[in-house]
Design a protein around this motif. Structure first.
Motif, mmCIF file in Angstrom:
data_model
loop_
_atom_site.group_PDB
_atom_site.id
_atom_site.type_symbol
_atom_site.label_atom_id
_atom_site.label_comp_id
_atom_site.label_asym_id
_atom_site.label_seq_id
_atom_site.Cartn_x
_atom_site.Cartn_y
_atom_site.Cartn_z
ATOM 1 N N VAL A 127 0.839 -1.195 0.000
ATOM 2 C CA VAL A 127 0.000 0.000 0.000
ATOM 3 C C VAL A 127 0.876 1.247 0.000
ATOM 4 O O VAL A 127 0.651 2.179 -0.772
ATOM 5 C CB VAL A 127 -0.963 0.000 1.211
ATOM 6 C CG1 VAL A 127 -1.727 1.313 1.283
ATOM 7 C CG2 VAL A 127 -1.932 -1.165 1.134
ATOM 8 N N LEU A 176 -5.052 6.117 -0.138
ATOM 9 C CA LEU A 176 -5.056 4.749 0.363
ATOM 10 C C LEU A 176 -4.649 4.739 1.835
ATOM 11 O O LEU A 176 -3.825 5.541 2.272
ATOM 12 C CB LEU A 176 -4.100 3.869 -0.443
ATOM 13 C CG LEU A 176 -4.502 3.567 -1.883
ATOM 14 C CD1 LEU A 176 -3.379 2.814 -2.596
ATOM 15 C CD2 LEU A 176 -5.783 2.768 -1.940
ATOM 16 N N SER A 177 -5.211 3.789 2.571
ATOM 17 C CA SER A 177 -4.908 3.665 3.991
ATOM 18 C C SER A 177 -3.945 2.507 4.224
ATOM 19 O O SER A 177 -4.174 1.395 3.738
ATOM 20 C CB SER A 177 -6.197 3.412 4.778
ATOM 21 O OG SER A 177 -5.899 3.077 6.105
ATOM 22 N N PHE A 224 -5.316 -0.881 6.075
ATOM 23 C CA PHE A 224 -6.022 -1.967 5.400
ATOM 24 C C PHE A 224 -5.150 -2.494 4.271
ATOM 25 O O PHE A 224 -4.415 -1.734 3.643
ATOM 26 C CB PHE A 224 -7.358 -1.478 4.822
ATOM 27 C CG PHE A 224 -8.300 -0.957 5.859
ATOM 28 C CD1 PHE A 224 -9.071 -1.822 6.610
ATOM 29 C CD2 PHE A 224 -8.409 0.410 6.084
ATOM 30 C CE1 PHE A 224 -9.942 -1.337 7.571
ATOM 31 C CE2 PHE A 224 -9.275 0.911 7.036
ATOM 32 C CZ PHE A 224 -10.045 0.023 7.793
ATOM 33 N N GLN A 254 -9.041 -2.756 -0.011
ATOM 34 C CA GLN A 254 -9.282 -1.430 -0.575
ATOM 35 C C GLN A 254 -9.671 -1.512 -2.054
ATOM 36 O O GLN A 254 -10.560 -0.792 -2.513
ATOM 37 C CB GLN A 254 -8.055 -0.544 -0.378
ATOM 38 C CG GLN A 254 -7.806 -0.274 1.111
ATOM 39 C CD GLN A 254 -6.631 0.619 1.358
ATOM 40 O OE1 GLN A 254 -6.744 1.829 1.154
ATOM 41 N NE2 GLN A 254 -5.515 0.043 1.796
ATOM 42 N N ARG A 264 -13.215 -2.796 -2.334
ATOM 43 C CA ARG A 264 -14.143 -1.750 -1.911
ATOM 44 C C ARG A 264 -14.340 -0.753 -3.053
ATOM 45 O O ARG A 264 -15.463 -0.333 -3.347
ATOM 46 C CB ARG A 264 -13.620 -1.038 -0.667
ATOM 47 C CG ARG A 264 -14.660 -0.123 -0.052
ATOM 48 C CD ARG A 264 -14.215 0.558 1.226
ATOM 49 N NE ARG A 264 -13.545 -0.326 2.152
ATOM 50 C CZ ARG A 264 -12.349 -0.057 2.701
ATOM 51 N NH1 ARG A 264 -11.707 1.058 2.404
ATOM 52 N NH2 ARG A 264 -11.803 -0.885 3.555
#
Length: 182
Positions: A5, A59-60, A63, A68, A71
């Motif tokens: 990520v 983006l986180s 997670f 992501q 989702r």
């Protein structure tokens, strides 16, 4: 997973390509299972990866990339289904208001389809076969590759070139028809 990520957030195109390779097919079949539409599945997957890249800064790292991405895909799929529903309602209301519009549209669509199918027949035999298996029969690239004993990348290249060739030939036909009419 957190590093994937973070790498994508930092604009690492190689990590993005890796995620694309890992999740493209899974995402496609997830959407296909939900929508039963190869077209919507392809659109959703493409738009999801585009959004993933464009919105990568949001983006986180809490997670994993899979959660992501799925989702995003779910949101895109719902959006496309809503648009399709609005389009269908619009067509239905037009048919109620102007029943003869439907006949005129049917004739026009049949003429346009004839032009499209004639253009498809102008493709080289292998490209035509790949295009028909993909777009008319809805087979995934891996299945086409398996049936024709070619790589999935070759299938993808044939489809891209076929679409480009069809757009070009249909554009030329449209220009000629416009010149004839005016």
């Amino acid at each position: 997973m957190e590093s994937i990520v973070q790498d994508i957030k930092n604009g690492n195109i190689e990590r993005f390509k890796m995620v694309y390779q890992l999740y493209h097919t899974k995402l496609y079949f997830y959407v296909l299972k939900c929508t039963h539409s190869a077209y919507l599945s392809e659109e959703t997957v493409q738009l999801s990866f585009i959004l993933l890249w464009e919105k990568r800064s949001k983006l986180s790292t809490n997670f994993n990339i899979s959660a992501q991405l799925f989702r995003i895909a779910k949101s895109v799929m719902i959006d496309l289904l809503r648009k399709q529903q609005v389009h269908n309602r619009h067509i239905a209301s037009m048919l109620q208001e102007q029943p003869d519009w439907h006949m005129e549209t049917d004739i026009t669509i049949k003429e346009e389809l004839k032009l499209v199918f004639n253009s498809i027949e102008q493709l080289s035999p292998i490209r035509r076969n790949v295009f028909k298996l993909s777009r008319l029969e809805g087979l995934p690239h891996k299945e086409i590759a398996r049936q024709l004993s070619i790589s999935p990348k070759t299938v993808e290249n044939h489809i891209l070139r076929a679409v480009r060739q069809l757009k070009d030939s249909l554009l030329i036909i449209s220009i000629l028809l416009i010149r004839l009419l005016f």
